[in-house]
Structures are given as C-alpha cells and as structure tokens.
Design a protein around this motif. Structure first.
Motif, PDB file in Angstrom:
ATOM      1  N   ARG A   4      -3.318   0.245  -3.202  1.00  0.00           N
ATOM      2  CA  ARG A   4      -2.690  -1.068  -3.033  1.00  0.00           C
ATOM      3  C   ARG A   4      -2.520  -1.756  -4.383  1.00  0.00           C
ATOM      4  NH1 ARG A   4      -5.630  -5.524   0.583  1.00  0.00           N
ATOM      5  NH2 ARG A   4      -7.169  -5.269  -1.075  1.00  0.00           N
ATOM      6  N   TYR A  23      -7.421   1.869  -1.484  1.00  0.00           N
ATOM      7  CA  TYR A  23      -7.486   1.013  -0.291  1.00  0.00           C
ATOM      8  C   TYR A  23      -8.086   1.788   0.878  1.00  0.00           C
ATOM      9  CZ  TYR A  23      -6.153  -2.264   3.353  1.00  0.00           C
ATOM     10  OH  TYR A  23      -6.177  -3.154   4.400  1.00  0.00           O
ATOM     11  N   ILE A  54       0.863  -1.189   0.000  1.00  0.00           N
ATOM     12  CA  ILE A  54       0.000   0.000   0.000  1.00  0.00           C
ATOM     13  C   ILE A  54       0.893   1.230   0.000  1.00  0.00           C
ATOM     14  CG2 ILE A  54      -1.780   1.277   1.239  1.00  0.00           C
ATOM     15  CD1 ILE A  54      -2.560  -1.410   2.552  1.00  0.00           C
TER      16      ILE A  54
END
Length: 238
Positions: A113, A94, A52
């Motif tokens: 991500r 995300y 991420i």
C-alpha cells in the motif's frame, strides 16, 4: 488589511515562592500568555490518496501515475506544478486478518500500500478553490481524502508579537502579585520559552469526499485564527 486583535489574558499561572537562608534565594515564578486573533490569508487544500497493489513496483508506478494525473488536472484549473507540494510518501506491506477454510482468522499478505499526501496553497480571495475541488469528483481512487485549512502565509511578525506580549503579561502579573504580597521584585533570573509548536490553532473547513461536490462559486468567509504563546519568567525577590 488584516484584522488583528491582541488579547493579553491575566490567567492563573505557575506561581512559586522559594525562601532560603540567604536573601538571594527568594524568587517568584510567573507564566505569561499572549493570544492573537488573526485573519487568515491562505487556504490550504490537503489531499491524501492511497492504493494497494500486488507488488512493490506496481505500487510505485500507480502512485506516480495518480500524481501525474492530479497534477495535469490541477494544471487545467490554473494551478502550477510547483504549487503542488508533497508532505508524505510511503510504501508498506499490507496485511489483513481474514478467515481461513477452518474458520480461524489469520494475518494474510494482500500486497503493498502506498500513501501519498500533497497540498496546494491558494490565496484566501482566490476563486479557484471550488474548481480545484471538482478535480477530485471523478478520481478513480477508493481511498482519497481532502481537507481544507485556513492559515497564514507568513506568521513571523505575529510570532514575534506573541513572544513580546507573553513576556509583558508575565511582568504585569509579577507586579500585581508583588503589590499584593508587599514585596519588591529585582532582576530577572531566568526566562523559559514554553510554547509547544507554533501555538497556532488552525480551523478546519471540513473533511471528506463530500467536499468535492462544492461548486466553482464557493464563497469562503473564514473565521479568525487564534494563535497563542507562553513564557515563564523568574524574578529575584528583594
């Protein structure tokens, strides 16, 4: 030499009798199955990694950097770049449910991500498998997963044998039922290939980061793969 064991099973298939006013309306429907146990010749090492990052651009750059790193490490173990295949790549926004200052949960954006999935195929007799796994021992990525799968490099001939075996199994069942029911079967009215996917049951060796601890002398003794196929055949009853 591959060990191939063909098992033609007499299973209880789908059986129907259809009687109409005319003789030609009567039929019998049978499902035939064929099973082959085949020694695998290929070990597939499947690698999935993700991270991420705050921005979309950083996620793209991080994915490229990690892939290049893995490719270079595998190259040191004798794996060529064209042996490393990508099966999936995706970048998504995300979010996670986090507790705010009031004690309530809210959906908070945390970044982007990326998910990257690759695989490497090795001959089942290749001694490099353990060394390849050691590449990931010190990989500085939090979300990484490795799985080992047995498979066949070329299963075209096996699939052809399965189809023929499934038809022969259906034919054998039809003859047994015709004798038991005191009737004769005539010409085939319909054949339906009803297999789902390739009918192959692939046996996993294992999964998870602990696989990285396998040493370079890993000795693989795979079980046979079981492959299945089915066909449905309808015969006219005389």
């Amino acid at each position: 030499m591959k060990k191939i064991i063909c098992i033609l099973m007499l299973i209880i298939g789908s059986l129907t009798y259809s009687f109409g006013k005319e003789e030609g309306n009567r039929s019998i429907k049978v499902i035939g199955e064929s099973i082959l146990n085949v020694a695998p010749d290929t070990l597939e090492i499947k690698i999935s990694f993700s991270e991420i990052k705050p921005t979309y651009e950083e996620a793209v750059k991080s994915s490229e950097k990690t892939l290049n790193f893995i490719q270079n490490k595998l190259k040191d173990k004798g794996i060529k770049k064209d042996q490393i295949k990508t099966t999936y790549f995706n970048i998504d926004s995300y979010y996670e449910n986090v507790k705010n200052e009031n004690g309530n949960y809210e959906n908070k954006f945390l970044g982007y991500r990326y998910t990257h999935k690759i695989y490497v195929d090795l001959d089942i007799k290749d001694k490099k498998a353990g060394e390849v796994l050691k590449v990931f021992n010190n990989l500085k990525i939090e979300n990484v997963d490795v799985a080992l799968m047995y498979k066949l490099k070329n299963d075209k001939d096996i699939k052809n044998k399965l189809m023929v075996g499934a038809f022969e199994n259906a034919q054998e069942k039809a003859k047994i039922l015709a004798k038991a029911g005191n009737f004769d079967i005539a010409e085939i009215q319909e054949i339906e290939y009803i297999s789902k996917g390739d009918g192959k049951e692939v046996e996993p060796l294992g999964r998870g980061v602990k696989l990285y601890q396998i040493n370079g002398n890993m000795n693989i003794q795979p079980d046979d793969l079981q492959m299945k196929d089915k066909v449905m055949v309808i015969w006219r009853i005389k």
